[in-house]
Design an enzyme around this catalytic site. Structure first.
Site, PDB file in Angstrom:
ATOM      1  N   SER A 140      36.873  45.704  38.694  1.00  0.00           N
ATOM      2  CA  SER A 140      35.659  45.948  37.918  1.00  0.00           C
ATOM      3  C   SER A 140      34.496  46.131  38.869  1.00  0.00           C
ATOM      4  CB  SER A 140      35.379  44.769  36.978  1.00  0.00           C
ATOM      5  OG  SER A 140      34.080  44.842  36.416  1.00  0.00           O
ATOM      6  N   TYR A 174      34.435  35.691  35.471  1.00  0.00           N
ATOM      7  CA  TYR A 174      34.966  37.049  35.351  1.00  0.00           C
ATOM      8  C   TYR A 174      34.829  37.801  36.671  1.00  0.00           C
ATOM      9  CZ  TYR A 174      35.582  41.834  33.669  1.00  0.00           C
ATOM     10  OH  TYR A 174      36.022  43.119  33.486  1.00  0.00           O
TER      11      TYR A 174
END
Length: 539
Positions: free
Chosen positions: A410, A423
């Site tokens: 990501s 995350y």
């Protein structure tokens, strides 16, 4: 048995008594013994024929250098075929100069050859046409790899070098270059000196005026990935071969000596089914979002796609869209992932591409994120990728044909945020894991790509959890995130296109969206700017 061809006698060996006939042709400076380990495997299902080419081993040499021209070598091969299989076509396999002379035979009209497997030996005519194309890095690499060809044209030095130095040390040369221990044929020096005529009688003559040579039968070209001398990848073989299969083997030039098992398997598979195989792609988290879009994108290229998801109904829906195959797998469970990988290999084969896509979202400050929430995020986003890389990576390495692993990271991997500690940490770990794995698997011709999307409109926003909030507040935040991502307007199909492109181009890091690319640039050029931005309150 001996077979007469023109002025020479060819020493021919036949193994096995049943099954289709397979003729194996050796290269320079080898004899038929280079095929011994491959032949021992193939003879269980095939009638295997080897022979010493003219001037090598127990076969007699021609009287002149011109006797080594390709047309004479092809005539020898036809004489062997007529002797060992007078009524049925044969399956032909050639290595090095054995492949070069086999190309001469298979491109002759009416050749009784059912299939042809070429290993590290191109058609000289095809090379001649390719050499006339616009100069490229591939041309330079091939020129540097073929440095020895010029020395073989030296009238005195080349034979002297073989007699005094290289011949007596040939076993050690192969050990250092290929990692194999083998005892060279007693005739190695004599055969090598004689075989220099192969280069002198053919290279300049054919390359100066290449012919148009077409092979009508199915052809398999196996390229050893660590071959220092020959690379067939750049050649436009599709122009000359209507039914072509390209495969790789993670080996050096003398693959018949160093990797007989995978080589024999490739030969056997091609003889049994010469139709080009479909690329096999495995995708975790394929029930929705980026996973589903990636499944569709690969299916549109003609690939066979296998998807898994913790939600089997969703995975099945994806599979039905693309005529694929669905499995229910929880990527957090290492034993389950390993069992699934083995099941996929047994039912469909070892995958060519693995996309570790399964992931979950979580938002919240570090101090408000519980240990349980940290564990959940890391179990799926990091350990799920680790399990997938290990289970399928081991199968790819064992197969020995290369492949590609795609890991979904990501933009958060390199963009600090005070509300994404768990995350972002999981995705940063995937980012670095991919780089480490890329280095480790490169010798096995397995590429690894880290895909780094930014804001992508998928259902991950609707399932993202938040730390330290009530159920009602969590629902509100999920709805707000979904609206933000929807306004961004970048769908999972865009990520899927980048994934396919990353595999085709073997790209290591792929930021996808504009914000992901900008953050990637900032992380390298102005990391302090990102750290300052991370301190801002973004709601």
């Amino acid at each position: 048995m001996n077979v007469r061809s023109g002025e020479v006698d060819l020493a021919v060996q036949v193994r096995g008594t049943s099954g289709p006939t397979v003729v194996l042709v050796h290269g320079y400076p080898d004899t038929h013994t280079v095929w011994d380990r491959v032949a021992a495997i193939l003879e269980k299902d095939f009638r295997v024929v080897t022979y010493d080419v003219r001037g090598a081993g127990e076969s007699t040499p021609p009287s002149t250098e011109d006797g080594y021209r390709l047309e004479h070598l092809a005539r020898d091969l036809f004489a062997v075929i007529d002797a060992v299989s007078p009524d049925e076509p044969v399956h032909l396999v050639g290595h090095d100069w054995g492949s070069i002379q086999s190309w001469e035979a298979v491109t002759e009209p009416g050749a009784r050859i059912a299939t042809f497997t070429s290993i590290s030996g191109p058609c000289l005519d095809h090379m001649g046409h390719w050499s006339r194309q616009r100069l490229s890095i591939a041309h330079l690499r091939q020129f540097l790899g073929s440095w020895y060809i010029g020395t073989f044209h030296l009238p005195v030095l080349a034979p002297l070098f073989w007699r005094l130095y290289l011949g007596p040390r040939w076993g050690g040369v192969l050990r250092r270059m290929e990692g194999v221990r083998t005892t060279p044929a007693p005739t190695i020096t004599r055969d090598a000196v004689r075989g220099i005529a192969l280069y002198r009688a053919n290279i300049r003559r054919v390359m100066r005026a290449p012919r148009h040579r077409h092979a009508p039968m199915p052809v398999q070209v196996i390229q050893p990935t660590r071959d220092r001398f020959i690379q067939t990848g750049p050649l436009d073989l599709e122009r000359w071969v209507p039914s072509l299969r390209r495969r790789r083997i993670v080996a050096g030039h003398w693959a018949p000596l160093s990797h007989p098992e995978p080589l024999a398997r490739m030969i056997s598979e091609f003889i049994t089914d010469s139709a080009p195989p479909r690329e096999l792609v495995v995708i975790t988290g394929g029930g929705s979002g980026i996973g589903r879009a990636t499944a569709v994108a690969f299916a549109e290229t003609g690939a066979k796609v296998v998807v898994s998801d913790v939600d089997f109904t969703a995975a099945k829906a994806t599979a039905e869209m693309i005529d694929g195959h669905a499995y229910e797998v929880d990527v957090r469970d290492e034993a389950a992932v390993r069992a699934w990988a083995r099941q996929v290999a047994d039912e469909h084969g070892v995958p060519d591409v693995v996309v570790n896509n399964a992931g979950i979202g979580h938002s919240g400050s570090f101090l408000s994120t519980s240990t349980e929430q940290w564990q959940r995020v890391l179990d799926v986003n990091l350990w799920g990728v680790v399990h997938g890389c290990r289970a399928f990576g081991e199968l790819m390495v064992e197969r020995g044909e290369g492949g590609h692993i795609v890991n979904l990271s990501s933009a958060a991997a390199y963009t600090p945020s005070k509300i994404l500690s768990a995350y972002a940490t999981s995705k940063a770990a995937v980012f670095m894991l991919s780089d480490c794995l890329r280095a480790e698997l490169a010798p096995h011709a397995i590429g690894v790509s880290a895909i780094c999307p930014g804001l992508v409109n998928t259902n991950i926003t609707a399932t993202t959890t938040f730390s330290g909030v009530s159920a009602e507040e969590q629902s509100r935040k999920q709805a707000r995130a979904s609206r933000l991502y929807a306004r961004r307007g970048f769908g999972p199909e865009g990520v899927a296109r980048e994934i396919v492109r990353a595999v085709r181009r073997n790209r290591p890091v792929v930021p996808v969206t504009a914000e992901a690319k900008a953050a990637r640039l900032a992380s390298r050029a102005a990391p302090g700017l990102l750290r300052a931005f991370a301190k801002l309150d973004v709601g």
